[in-house]
Each structure stands twice: as structure tokens, then as C-alpha cells.
Design an enzyme around this catalytic site. Structure first.
Site, PDB file in Angstrom:
ATOM      1  N   TRP A 115     -30.558  20.516 -14.885  1.00  0.00           N
ATOM      2  CA  TRP A 115     -29.612  21.679 -14.438  1.00  0.00           C
ATOM      3  C   TRP A 115     -30.333  22.833 -14.954  1.00  0.00           C
ATOM      4  O   TRP A 115     -30.485  23.990 -14.197  1.00  0.00           O
ATOM      5  CB  TRP A 115     -28.157  21.588 -14.557  1.00  0.00           C
ATOM      6  CG  TRP A 115     -27.728  20.328 -13.698  1.00  0.00           C
ATOM      7  CD1 TRP A 115     -27.220  19.106 -14.106  1.00  0.00           C
ATOM      8  CD2 TRP A 115     -27.825  20.427 -12.316  1.00  0.00           C
ATOM      9  NE1 TRP A 115     -26.697  18.532 -13.008  1.00  0.00           N
ATOM     10  CE2 TRP A 115     -27.039  19.386 -11.799  1.00  0.00           C
ATOM     11  CE3 TRP A 115     -28.033  21.266 -11.304  1.00  0.00           C
ATOM     12  CZ2 TRP A 115     -26.781  19.055 -10.529  1.00  0.00           C
ATOM     13  CZ3 TRP A 115     -27.663  21.263  -9.814  1.00  0.00           C
ATOM     14  CH2 TRP A 115     -27.208  19.817  -9.370  1.00  0.00           C
ATOM     15  N   ASP A 204     -23.989  27.538 -19.122  1.00  0.00           N
ATOM     16  CA  ASP A 204     -23.517  26.631 -17.983  1.00  0.00           C
ATOM     17  C   ASP A 204     -22.495  25.486 -18.755  1.00  0.00           C
ATOM     18  O   ASP A 204     -23.271  24.680 -19.378  1.00  0.00           O
ATOM     19  CB  ASP A 204     -24.447  26.000 -17.208  1.00  0.00           C
ATOM     20  CG  ASP A 204     -24.123  24.969 -16.064  1.00  0.00           C
ATOM     21  OD1 ASP A 204     -22.945  24.691 -16.055  1.00  0.00           O
ATOM     22  OD2 ASP A 204     -25.163  24.521 -15.421  1.00  0.00           O
ATOM     23  N   LYS A 229     -15.110  18.561 -12.552  1.00  0.00           N
ATOM     24  CA  LYS A 229     -15.551  17.525 -13.709  1.00  0.00           C
ATOM     25  C   LYS A 229     -14.133  17.169 -14.541  1.00  0.00           C
ATOM     26  O   LYS A 229     -13.678  16.165 -14.399  1.00  0.00           O
ATOM     27  CB  LYS A 229     -16.590  18.192 -14.699  1.00  0.00           C
ATOM     28  CG  LYS A 229     -17.799  18.552 -13.982  1.00  0.00           C
ATOM     29  CD  LYS A 229     -18.509  17.334 -13.242  1.00  0.00           C
ATOM     30  CE  LYS A 229     -19.729  18.223 -12.655  1.00  0.00           C
ATOM     31  NZ  LYS A 229     -20.611  16.969 -11.935  1.00  0.00           N
TER      32      LYS A 229
END
Length: 403
Positions: A115, A204, A229
Site C-alpha cells: 500500500w 495511512d 477494518k
């Protein structure tokens, strides 16, 4: 467990608490006695705007967000923020340094997994500045390509006055995470950051948000997280933005910055209290219910302690299985994620046997990301210790049969 439901160890969209889902079904029909369902109600109604404000307050309290930072709600997920952070932080940098040439504007990226690599590539694609890889974890893998560790502190080289400094706290695909305790070799190297500037630090936190406290939150310029999540369904992105980053993007464009679409402008979101357009109303509602539950159950420390226990149980089973030749961990000790534990099941057909056996026992979502394969155990907040114990029991049984 509700009839027909399984134990969902998937990496996202993730499991949500049963009692929250049951409460949400009531709101789908009648939100706060309005007679209108939450998916139907106006986002500008007094009932929803009050709920949105409460949700913001819950995040501020649970994470101890200082008044120097705004909490914003938007859409687009973490991937949308790969672009937004570049555009907004470059606009800020143009306002601070209007005479600097674009080739002299630097964006620092710490690359520790899939990511952060994608985020770095988006920064290169957008242009507007030069990308500096401040640290690259691939250098420390055996094949020079894999992500299996957090780089040592001595490896980081940050620019003197970058437009942004970007890192991903937890890499969902690769199972690599920075240590949460300061001073550990795999913690984020705050001491290496430049000292002569108000830090443009961007993090992030998509797959670890609300799982444990955020180290040195106040030192960050931007923290973002997709809700899907630990907090809610897909469709909601939460931003924590320091107020000096809420800049006039149109003024910056006149100085040569890349024009920022209004929907990506942090100032637009802040000025409208996240209501510039219709927000993701239903995901906000469910996330708000999850936050209420967290507050009622003791707050973030309670969840952090539970998540540590779950992590340690799985790691113990993994190590015992490795000793028997049944499993092979993918991440070096000290860098293993609390949220996403990844490992291989060596042997012809053994991985599928493991996944099939787990599914037969009502445990699903354990297949690793398609890009890396293997097994991925996601231990988000809604996964209970009892569910973790059942997976541990199965891992032990499978390992014993293999040996």
C-alpha cells in the site's frame, strides 16, 4: 452467534460486532424515532448532523485528538487519499515556498509494503514534485522484492523540508506493522525527522485505526483511515487533519500548484463540516454505533489489550506449527502485524487443505491477498478472543496432523 453466520477473519470489509449490526437494523427502519430509516434520511437533518457531531466527538475522545486537528469524514477510501494528500500538501508547500521550482519540491515516502508502494507510485504519477524514497523495506528481504520487515532506523534518510513525509502504519497485504512502543527498533523513527519545519507527516492507518493508540498523533499533519477494518462498513474514510493543512487550494493553484478538485480539498471538507455533499450516511451511522460500544466497554486501551492477547495467541500457534513443519511465517520478528498475520502452509495442496478445513469449521476469509497467497489471519476489533481461540485450536490440530 447469529444463525447462519460464520467467523469472518477476512481482511476487509471486515467483521462487525453482532450487537452493533442488530442495533443498526433498527435504525435502517426508524432512525432515532424519526420514522425514517438511516439510509433514507436527509444528511442535513438535525438528527443526522447531531449524530455526525457525536461520532466526531467519540473519535476525538478515544484517540485524544488535540484541538489543533480537525476530524473529517469523506469517501474514496485509502486509495483516494493517495491522491488527496499529495494535492493538499503540495498546495500547502506552494503557499509556504511560492518561489520554489517543482523539481525542488520533495515528497518523502517510506515504503514498507504494497500500500505504501501504491501511494508512492501515485505521487510520481501526479507529479508536482520529486519523490524521495526515504526508506525501502525491500532492501532487507532475501529476494530484494518482498516486504517482510520494517527498515532499521539508520536506514531512513528524510529530506530537509519536504512537502510531505508518508508512511503506512500497517500493511494489510504483507502483514508488516510498525511497533507501537517508542524506542523499539521497528517503531517509526520520529527522532530522525527534520526538526526545522512543522512536520508534514502523513500516516495511512486504514487497517489499524482504533485498534490501539496512535503514537505522537499530534505530530502528524494528516492521518487517514478507511472504516472497513475496525470501525464500520466500506464507503467511509476518516481524516484527522492539522489545521495548517486546511489551505486555500485555489490560491495555491495561482502559484503553480496542481489544481485540487473541490471534493478532494481538505479545506472544503472542514468548512462544510464534512457535509459539502451527501456523505456516506449509513457507514457513518454504523461506525458511530461501533464507537459508542467502544466507549462503553472501556475505550481504546481495553481494545488494545484484547488485540495484543489475540495476536499473541495466534503467534504462539504459528511458532509451534513452524516447529512441526506445518507453517512458515512471512514476516520477521518485531515487524509482524497485530491486525494481519500472514504465513504459508508448505507442501503440495496443504494450503487448500488448511483453508477447506477452516471453512468446514465455520472460519472463513483466511486466504492471503491474491498478490502474495498463503494465509492471512485478520484480527480486527470485532474478532473476539473466543473466535481467536477456535482458530488457534484448529491451527494446532492441523499442525499435529502434518507432523
Amino acid at each position: 452467534m447469529a444463525e447462519g453466520r460464520v467467523h469472518n477473519f477476512g481482511a476487509g470489509p471486515s467483521a462487525l460486532p453482532i450487537d452493533v449490526l442488530e442495533e443498526a437494523t433498527k435504525g435502517l427502519l426508524n432512525f432515532q424515532e424519526t420514522g425514517i430509516g438511516i439510509a433514507e434520511i436527509s444528511h442535513r437533518s438535525k438528527e443526522f448532523t447531531a449524530f455526525l457531531s457525536e461520532t466526531e466527538d467519540q473519535i476525538r475522545t478515544l484517540l485524544r485528538v488535540p484541538p489543533t486537528h480537525k476530524i473529517l469524514f469523506t469517501q474514496g477510501g485509502g486509495s483516494g487519499q493517495f491522491s488527496s494528500v499529495v494535492l493538499n500538501l503540495l498546495a500547502r508547500h506552494h503557499l509556504l515556498h511560492p518561489d520554489l521550482k517543482n523539481e525542488d519540491r520533495v515528497m518523502d515516502y517510506v515504503v514498507t509494503g504494497s500500500w505504501s508502494k501504491k501511494a508512492m507510485e501515485e505521487a510520481k504519477r501526479l507529479g508536482g514534485g520529486r519523490v524521495n524514497i526515504a526508506a525501502d523495506a525491500r532492501r532487507y528481504s532475501q529476494d530484494g522484492k518482498s516486504f517482510d520487515t520494517v527498515p532499521p532506523h539508520d536506514d531512513y534518510i528524510f529530506s530537509a523540508d519536504p512537502a510531505l513525509i508518508y508512511y503506512c502504519e500497517n500493511e494489510t497485504v504483507d502483514g508488516v506493522q510498525f511497533a507501537g512502543e517508542a524506542g523499539l527498533p521497528t517503531s517509526f523513527p520520529f527522532a530522525k525527522l527534520p526538526e526545522n519545519t512543522i512536520l508534514p507527516l502523513v500516516a495511512d492507518y486504514s487497517s489499524s485505526f482504533m485498534s490501539r493508540p496512535i503514537p505522537r498523533l499530534a505530530d502528524h499533519a494528516v492521518i487517514f483511515a478507511g472504516a472497513q477494518k475496525n470501525l464500520g462498513p466500506a464507503g467511509l474514510t476518516i481524516l484527522i487533519v492539522r489545521q495548517d493543512c486546511l489551505v486555500d487550494v485555489d490560491a495555491a493553484a495561482k502559484l503553480g500548484a496542481i489544481p485540487v478538485p473541490l471534493m478532494l480539498s481538505y479545506k472544503t471538507l472542514a468548512d462544510s463540516n464534512s457535509l459539502y455533499n451527501t456523505p456516506p450516511v449509513l457507514p457513518v451511522y454504523i461506525a458511530g454505533l461501533v464507537l459508542r460500544k467502544m466507549s462503553a466497554e472501556g475505550g481504546l486501551q481495553t481494545y488494545a489489550q484484547s488485540n495484543r492477547r489475540k495476536f499473541e495467541k495466534i503467534i504462539t500457534a504459528l511458532k509451534e506449527g513452524e516447529a512441526k513443519g506445518a507453517y512458515k511465517g512471512k514476516v520477521k520478528e518485531g515487524s509482524v502485524s497485530w491486525m494481519n498475520i500472514v504465513f504459508d502452509v508448505p507442501g503440495e495442496g496443504r494450503l487448500q487443505q488448511f483453508l477447506d478445513g477452516a471453512a468446514q469449521r465455520g472460519m472463513k476469509g483466511l486466504a492471503g491477498h491474491r498478490s502474495v497467497g498463503g494465509v492471512r489471519v485478520s484480527l480486527y476489533n470485532a474478532i473476539t478472543e473466543e473466535e481467536t481461540d477456535q482458530l488457534v485450536q484448529y491451527m494446532n490440530e492441523f499442525a499435529t496432523k502434518t507432523s
